[in-house]
Design a protein around this motif. Structure first.
Motif, PDB file in Angstrom:
ATOM      1  N   UNK A 256       0.634  -1.343   0.049  1.00 18.58           N
ATOM      2  CA  UNK A 256      -0.012  -0.101   0.109  1.00 18.58           C
ATOM      3  C   UNK A 256       0.846   1.448   0.071  1.00 18.58           C
ATOM      4  N   UNK A 257       2.016   1.098   0.381  1.00 17.35           N
ATOM      5  CA  UNK A 257       3.085   2.414   0.277  1.00 17.35           C
ATOM      6  C   UNK A 257       2.987   2.988   1.374  1.00 17.35           C
ATOM      7  N   UNK A 258       3.890   4.009   1.602  1.00 23.40           N
ATOM      8  CA  UNK A 258       4.113   4.935   2.829  1.00 23.40           C
ATOM      9  C   UNK A 258       4.156   6.458   2.337  1.00 23.40           C
ATOM     10  N   UNK A 259       3.237   7.309   3.028  1.00 21.23           N
ATOM     11  CA  UNK A 259       3.432   8.683   2.680  1.00 21.23           C
ATOM     12  C   UNK A 259       3.368   9.519   3.665  1.00 21.23           C
ATOM     13  N   UNK A 260       3.820  10.929   3.769  1.00 22.00           N
ATOM     14  CA  UNK A 260       3.770  11.608   4.836  1.00 22.00           C
ATOM     15  C   UNK A 260       5.079  12.465   5.120  1.00 22.00           C
ATOM     16  N   UNK A 261       4.908  13.238   6.140  1.00 20.01           N
ATOM     17  CA  UNK A 261       6.169  14.244   6.377  1.00 20.01           C
ATOM     18  C   UNK A 261       7.289  13.572   7.489  1.00 20.01           C
ATOM     19  N   UNK A 262       6.904  12.307   7.997  1.00 26.34           N
ATOM     20  CA  UNK A 262       8.035  11.973   9.071  1.00 26.34           C
ATOM     21  C   UNK A 262       8.877  10.763   8.444  1.00 26.34           C
ATOM     22  N   UNK A 263       9.642  10.328   9.085  1.00 19.64           N
ATOM     23  CA  UNK A 263      10.628   9.042   8.698  1.00 19.64           C
ATOM     24  C   UNK A 263      10.081   7.865   9.514  1.00 19.64           C
ATOM     25  N   UNK A 264      10.998   6.726   8.874  1.00 20.46           N
ATOM     26  CA  UNK A 264      10.521   5.288   8.988  1.00 20.46           C
ATOM     27  C   UNK A 264      11.660   4.603   9.406  1.00 20.46           C
ATOM     28  N   UNK A 265      11.477   3.790  10.424  1.00 18.95           N
ATOM     29  CA  UNK A 265      12.635   2.594  10.866  1.00 18.95           C
ATOM     30  C   UNK A 265      12.238   1.257  10.504  1.00 18.95           C
TER      31      UNK A 265
END
Length: 627
Positions: free
Chosen positions: A322-331
């Protein structure tokens, strides 16, 4: 967004790695456009009395399957567009409808009718390092977090392919923020000025969308005005304080989900993928952890707020489609593989791979991608970011085997990092699969910084034939594109840039194997730049010898090897080479060898630690040409 480009080339050969410029296009990297003239936003304050220079579109919103709605939702005619005039006020909020000058524009209106109106403009070669614009959203609270009237703001850096501003204000969650106030049956932000960091000369897509609720019962509309590289000056009747009313999407992004269902937050140590599937947690990261409790795919689109989020694969191999979207970061943490496939993922901050494997098989745009100790980055997609592999981390392009593209970003490997490649055949195929080998491809302008260990695999390749045996002289171009930095793989000698920079994988037989007639093949990592440097010395009539006490007579570099070196020096590729000579210390460059009474340098110590041959009886000296 991800088009075709022509990367330069970097390769691996059966006897060494060389750095050369190739014009072979992989067809899956990011196109980098060079604008001819610097531009600003056209008709930035709508002072022409119309929407000249802008593209208006729209449609109706009736499906709540995806939030935010997909771009096709506003692919038709706009629902409602109004050029407002100075002196007018909004009938529900009492706020002036113009921020600066004589006009502004309103997207959508007061009538709820499933309406969607979008305003867009492409700016090529933006003339500034900031984009400011004024906005005022008026939204009618009604339903839940994903089906209430909303305002979407999206800014894409087309030059890098990164989404640099991605805000979705929902009337549902706006009620609980400090930048909105209640005005009758609406909530309103009043006039705010958005502050976005830009890069002068880059190309940008600007998009602003106003949406009613998808059931036709509640309205949402927004005013926008005053685009430019400086904070617009407010009209005298506008209540605007630059100390409190300038916002940044990365700081004030309002969570889209909400209500009684929790976000993926820090209220508990983790939420499970089963809870996500069952609707017991919103697909919205607000600093928390999503942990896989099965190997089932995650098909839900996930939003990442400024607090970021963590995915723990927990020993499972999981597809995120489904994907990732947004202003933050991921770990990424936990053993197992997280595979990004199907949907493009765009996050404003970095993606840290701290454990297990991240396989990018679609496209990932982020500030950067870092790989920690014990973790691996791989896949066959496109990464639009700088990639940094830390000590103990592994970069393993492909999926047994395949090609990983890094577009508009540099790739660096720390000391003690590993660059792992699978070699299942001598013929490269961009489609990957059995019978070919891995490749890392960079776009023009990027830099590959070799360091750590290059680790080839010939057997045990998942999906491979596992029958390939290299012969002397086989060349495997495993890194292609961009420039080669000043680092080096094992043995510490700097990579030669331009002409002559090489590393090597060699076909290697031990003395016992040669004596017994064993023709099994083994690839070893050597710093082939040593031999190139020796060849330069030979060309100047200078002789270099190996440590004393080697037990071998002084001899010459074979003519065939000298010819091969001369050919390799004409290129600037990074290659792995197959070679029958077994000693990585055989050819000493200036300052690289050590003689009687000298201690082994770092290269020799590391060779021993890795179980590679040390200088000794099998070493052969370098002498001047013609000896």
């Amino acid at each position: 967004m991800f088009g075709s480009a022509t990367p330069n080339s970097l390769g691996l050969k059966g006897a060494g790695i060389k750095s050369a410029v190739s014009v072979t296009a992989l067809g899956i990297s990011l196109a980098l456009a060079a604008p001819a003239l610097a531009q600003s936003v056209v008709n930035p304050g709508f002072e022409t009395g119309d929407a000249s220079g802008w593209v208006l579109s729209g449609g109706t919103w009736t499906s709540t399957a995806v939030w935010p709605p997909v771009d096709s939702t506003w692919a038709g005619a706009p629902n409602s567009v109004t050029i407002t005039n100075a002196g007018d006020v909004d009938p529900f909020t009492g706020t002036p409808t113009v921020f600066a000058g004589n006009h502004a524009i309103r997207l959508n209106d007061f009538t709820p009718n499933y309406g969607v109106t979008a305003l867009a403009q492409t700016v090529n070669g933006y003339a500034g390092n900031k984009l400011y614009y004024a906005w005022n959203a008026v939204l009618e609270p009604s339903h839940g977090p994903t089906d209430s009237p909303s305002f979407i703001i999206k800014v894409v850096d087309k030059t890098t392919g990164k989404v640099i501003n991605n805000i979705a204000y929902s009337a549902y969650t706006a009620q609980n923020t400090t930048i909105f106030r209640t005005a009758g049956r609406y909530v309103t932000s009043d006039w705010k000025v958005e502050d976005i960091d830009m890069i002068a000369g880059h190309d940008y897509d600007l998009l602003f969308v106003a949406l009613d609720c998808p059931y036709g019962a509640h309205s949402g509309y927004v005013y926008v005005d005053g685009f430019g590289n400086a904070i617009p000056g407010a009209n005298a009747n506008v209540d605007f304080d630059p100390l409190t009313d300038i916002t940044r999407g990365s700081d004030v992004l309002i969570p889209i989900p909400g209500g009684n269902t929790p976000d993926i937050d820090l209220a508990k140590s983790f939420y499970t993928t089963t809870e996500l599937t069952d609707g017991d947690v919103n697909p919205n990261f607000v600093g928390g952890t999503l942990q896989s409790d099965t190997g089932a795919a995650i098909s839900t689109a996930l939003t990442v707020q400024t607090q970021g989020g963590t995915i723990d694969t927990n020993g499972f191999d999981v597809d995120l489609t489904g994907g990732l979207t947004g202003a933050g970061g991921m770990t990424k943490v936990g053993e197992g593989t997280l595979t990004l496939s199907n949907a493009i993922s765009t996050i404003n901050e970095g993606f840290a791979v701290n454990a297990g494997t991240l396989a990018v098989n679609s496209a990932l745009s982020s500030l950067n991608v870092t790989v920690g100790s014990g973790a691996t980055l791989g896949g066959t997609g496109t990464i639009v970011a700088d990639v940094a592999v830390g000590s103990g981390g592994t970069l393993a392009p492909g999926n047994s085997p395949g090609t990983l593209v890094v577009a508009a970003g540099d790739v660096t490997l720390a000391d003690d990092a590993t660059f792992a490649v699978e070699i299942d055949g001598r013929t490269y195929d961009a489609a990957g699969g059995a019978g070919t080998y891995d490749r890392l491809a960079l776009t023009t302008g990027a830099t590959f910084e070799p360091n750590g260990v290059v680790a080839p695999t010939l057997r045990g390749i998942t999906g491979g034939n596992n029958t390939f045996t290299p012969v002397v002289g086989d060349t495997f171009t495993v890194v292609e594109g961009g420039a080669v930095g000043t680092g080096a793989f094992e043995f510490g000698h700097p990579a030669h840039v331009g002409t002559g920079g090489e590393h090597a994988l060699r076909r290697d037989l031990s003395p016992d194997q040669r004596h017994a007639g064993d023709d099994s093949d083994q690839l070893r990592d050597v710093r082939h730049g040593q031999r190139l440097e020796a060849q330069r010395n030979l060309g100047r009539g200078r002789a270099r010898s190996l440590p004393s006490g080697s037990g071998r007579p002084h001899g010459c570099v074979p003519a065939a090897l000298r010819r091969a070196l001369r050919v390799q020096r004409r290129t600037a590729r990074l290659c792995l080479l197959a070679d029958q000579r077994r000693n990585p210390c055989r050819y000493a460059a200036d300052g690289a060898g050590f003689g009687a009474g000298r201690q082994p340098d770092r290269a020799h110590r590391r060779a021993g630690a890795l179980g590679l041959p040390a200088c000794g009886p099998d070493a052969r000296p370098v002498h001047r040409a013609g000896s």
